[in-house]
Design a protein around this motif. Structure first.
Motif, PDB file in Angstrom:
ATOM      1  N   GLY A 277      -2.490   0.046 -10.032  1.00 17.52           N
ATOM      2  CA  GLY A 277      -1.750  -1.040  -9.451  1.00 17.52           C
ATOM      3  C   GLY A 277      -2.638  -1.850  -8.452  1.00 17.52           C
ATOM      4  O   GLY A 277      -2.645  -3.084  -8.588  1.00 17.52           O
ATOM      5  N   ALA A 278      -3.385  -1.054  -7.793  1.00 17.02           N
ATOM      6  CA  ALA A 278      -4.281  -1.931  -6.842  1.00 17.02           C
ATOM      7  C   ALA A 278      -5.299  -2.863  -7.632  1.00 17.02           C
ATOM      8  O   ALA A 278      -5.276  -3.989  -7.253  1.00 17.02           O
TER       9      ALA A 278
ATOM     10  N   PHE B  54       3.628  -2.056   0.576  1.00 18.54           N
ATOM     11  CA  PHE B  54       2.610  -1.411   0.306  1.00 18.54           C
ATOM     12  C   PHE B  54       2.197  -2.081  -1.184  1.00 18.54           C
ATOM     13  O   PHE B  54       2.877  -2.277  -2.120  1.00 18.54           O
ATOM     14  N   HIS B  55       0.874  -2.553  -1.065  1.00 20.15           N
ATOM     15  CA  HIS B  55       0.211  -3.023  -2.236  1.00 20.15           C
ATOM     16  C   HIS B  55      -0.890  -2.326  -2.759  1.00 20.15           C
ATOM     17  O   HIS B  55      -1.679  -2.733  -3.970  1.00 20.15           O
TER      18      HIS B  55
ATOM     19  N   GLU C 209       7.576  -7.186  -2.872  1.00 24.60           N
ATOM     20  CA  GLU C 209       8.045  -6.143  -3.970  1.00 24.60           C
ATOM     21  C   GLU C 209       9.652  -6.273  -3.857  1.00 24.60           C
ATOM     22  O   GLU C 209      10.148  -6.226  -2.749  1.00 24.60           O
TER      23      GLU C 209
ATOM     24  N   ASP D 108       5.257  -8.047  -6.687  1.00 29.40           N
ATOM     25  CA  ASP D 108       4.664  -6.677  -7.123  1.00 29.40           C
ATOM     26  C   ASP D 108       5.879  -5.790  -7.695  1.00 29.40           C
ATOM     27  O   ASP D 108       6.474  -5.092  -6.799  1.00 29.40           O
TER      28      ASP D 108
ATOM     29  N   GLN E 163       5.954  -0.582  -8.771  1.00 31.41           N
ATOM     30  CA  GLN E 163       6.770   0.636  -8.854  1.00 31.41           C
ATOM     31  C   GLN E 163       8.027   0.395  -9.293  1.00 31.41           C
ATOM     32  O   GLN E 163       8.838   1.107  -9.902  1.00 31.41           O
TER      33      GLN E 163
ATOM     34  N   LYS F 102       2.118   1.615 -12.577  1.00 30.36           N
ATOM     35  CA  LYS F 102       2.869   2.872 -12.581  1.00 30.36           C
ATOM     36  C   LYS F 102       3.356   3.235 -13.987  1.00 30.36           C
ATOM     37  O   LYS F 102       2.902   4.321 -14.734  1.00 30.36           O
TER      38      LYS F 102
HETATM   39  C1  LIG Z   1       1.863   2.194  -6.049  1.00 27.12           C
HETATM   40  C2  LIG Z   1       1.601   1.071  -5.783  1.00 27.12           C
HETATM   41  C3  LIG Z   1       0.451   0.034  -5.793  1.00 27.12           C
HETATM   42  C4  LIG Z   1      -0.776   0.645  -5.935  1.00 27.12           C
HETATM   43  O1  LIG Z   1      -0.896   1.018  -7.230  1.00 27.12           O
HETATM   44  P1  LIG Z   1      -2.354   2.105  -7.496  1.00 27.12           P
HETATM   45  O2  LIG Z   1      -2.099   2.664  -8.982  1.00 27.12           O
HETATM   46  O3  LIG Z   1      -2.128   3.290  -6.738  1.00 27.12           O
HETATM   47  O4  LIG Z   1      -3.358   1.506  -7.024  1.00 27.12           O
HETATM   48  C5  LIG Z   1       0.650  -1.187  -5.522  1.00 27.12           C
HETATM   49  N1  LIG Z   1       1.864  -1.696  -5.257  1.00 27.12           N
HETATM   50  C6  LIG Z   1       2.944  -1.076  -5.300  1.00 27.12           C
HETATM   51  C7  LIG Z   1       4.510  -1.621  -4.997  1.00 27.12           C
HETATM   52  C8  LIG Z   1       2.786   0.169  -5.418  1.00 27.12           C
HETATM   53  O5  LIG Z   1       4.081   1.219  -5.435  1.00 27.12           O
END
Ligand SMILES: *Cc1c(COP(=O)(O)O)cnc(C)c1O
Length: 415
Positions: free
Chosen positions: A124-125, A153-154, A205, A238, A241, A268
């Protein structure tokens, strides 16, 4: 496999030590960023996992919204195995049928217009890093600001962390890449006043997962779409999740009319447990912002990861998983709302947050483990559920039946 090979494999994979032994060794060999893990898990099947001491758990967290099809799904396992046996890694000097097919599949599910494109990542990152670079390229003179929301959270890499709002995550690593501003959550007026021709992108998000499953209102998402378009900023959603069927639609923004983003990040659930992420860019203009040689990855989009993605989407699509996410998600939210001690329930489909009064969510996680359930606290008073989308109504009810006693134990254990 020969008997010797089988023993050799088992030795390598589980080694036969007890949970306590593994945890002691963990604490002297792994970096301390996660604290001491709750259990040592050795096996999974469907919605259940087993620990090194043979105890069984119903997994209501799904590896944090990752195990969309539960554990060891037979079709995903067989596709991944067969791809690995055929061709595992090739570098991006080459492509593979699975990479192209997964990109096309995602563009179709996202209802992306002609000229849309996909960039594959491993997490995700990394998808957010690509999104930040995309935003930087939306750079008519003076256009340098990137807006994100309070509570966002990103991810933890530097670009993604700049978008993340939590001080405790950010401050030890400053200075972070500049230009990011956090504005109030779900506040249309605050967005309107922050918005002008100096904004390159708004990153949001549709449902804030780590913040305790907080959905943005449909009005906000629509206003975000209109205001970014009006001012020439990119709307980047984003959906790391909330995407990939988690909410009962392929992507959470599809619950709201008229909110086609300029870009969307995924990860994810996309690989059904295999690491893969993606940045999807919508339309020719946005897709051409990043040109040849301006971004890259060694592993991203490799044949095995994209085969996992293809298999996962295929099973989700052909087994009614989206409907199941809505239906069983409904069983959970209805049951939670009727549970004493639960003060609020939020979310959509199989992404659910609920509050308990009095700060005993972490104790509830422990009590749930003892009772054979994996859940997660996103804060002192908030619990998150993100189970496999194949969870059955009976499995949901097993948890709901056990919850009152779990909450009582947690309340009593919390000073
Ligand atoms: C988990 C998450 C991330 C980061 O993903 P990773 O695979 O842990 O790097 C980024 N944005 C959102 C909305 C997340 O839930």
């Amino acid at each position: 496999m020969s008997d010797t090979a089988t023993t050799e494999t088992a030795d390598l994979l589980t080694g036969g030590a007890s949970g306590a032994d593994w945890l002691a060794r963990y604490n002297t060999s792994l970096m301390g960023v996660f604290g001491t893990p709750q259990r040592v898990l050795v096996r999974g099947s469907g919605c259940h996992v087993w620990d090194a001491d043979g105890r069984e758990y119903l997994d209501l967290l799904g590896g944090i919204a990752v195990n969309a099809l539960g554990h060891a799904h037979p079709f995903v396992t067989s596709v991944v195995t067969s791809q690995l046996e055929t061709l595992g890694h090739i570098s991006n000097f080459f492509t593979s049928p699975t990479q192209v097919a997964l990109a096309e599949k995602l563009l179709g599910l996202a209802e992306a217009p002609a000229g849309s494109r996909v960039f594959f990542t491993n997490s995700g990152a990394e998808a957010l890093e690509a999104a930040v670079k995309l935003a930087r390229r939306n750079s008519t003179p003076g256009r340098q600001r990137i807006l994100a929301l309070d509570g966002a959270f990103h991810g933890r890499t530097m670009g993604a962390l700049a978008l993340t709002s939590k001080k405790a995550y950010r401050e030890p690593f400053e200075p972070l890449p500049g230009g990011v501003e956090h504005i109030p959550f779900d506040d249309i007026e605050a967005l309107r006043s922050a918005m002008d021709s100096s904004v390159a992108a708004l990153v949001i998000e549709p449902i804030q997962g780590e913040a305790g499953v907080r959905p943005l209102s449909p009005d906000y998402l629509q206003a975000a779409r209109e205001l970014t378009r009006e001012h020439g900023a990119l709307l980047i959603l984003d959906e790391v999740q909330s995407g990939v069927a988690r909410t009962g639609r392929w992507f959470a923004h599809q619950w709201v009319d008229g909110v086609l983003p300029d870009a969307m990040t995924l990860a994810k659930g996309l690989g059904g447990g295999f690491p893969i992420g993606a940045l999807v860019t919508f339309g020719e203009d946005v897709s051409s912002l990043i040109g040849a040689g301006q971004h890259g990855t060694t592993f991203g989009g490799n044949p095995v990861a994209t085969a996992a993605g293809l298999a996962t989407l295929h099973v989700l699509e052909t087994t009614g998983a989206l409907q199941n996410a809505s239906d069983v998600g409904g069983v959970l939210t209805t049951g939670l709302a009727a549970t004493e001690g639960v003060t609020a329930v939020r979310g959509q489909g199989m992404l659910i947050g609920f509050d308990v009064d009095g700060g005993y969510a972490p104790a509830a996680v422990q009590a749930a483990l003892t009772a054979g359930f994996i859940i997660n606290a996103t804060g002192p008073s908030t619990i998150r559920l993100a189970p496999p989308l194949i969870l059955t109504p009976d499995q949901a009810r097993t948890f709901l039946d056990a919850l009152p006693a779990i909450l009582t134990t947690a309340r009593e254990a919390t000073p």
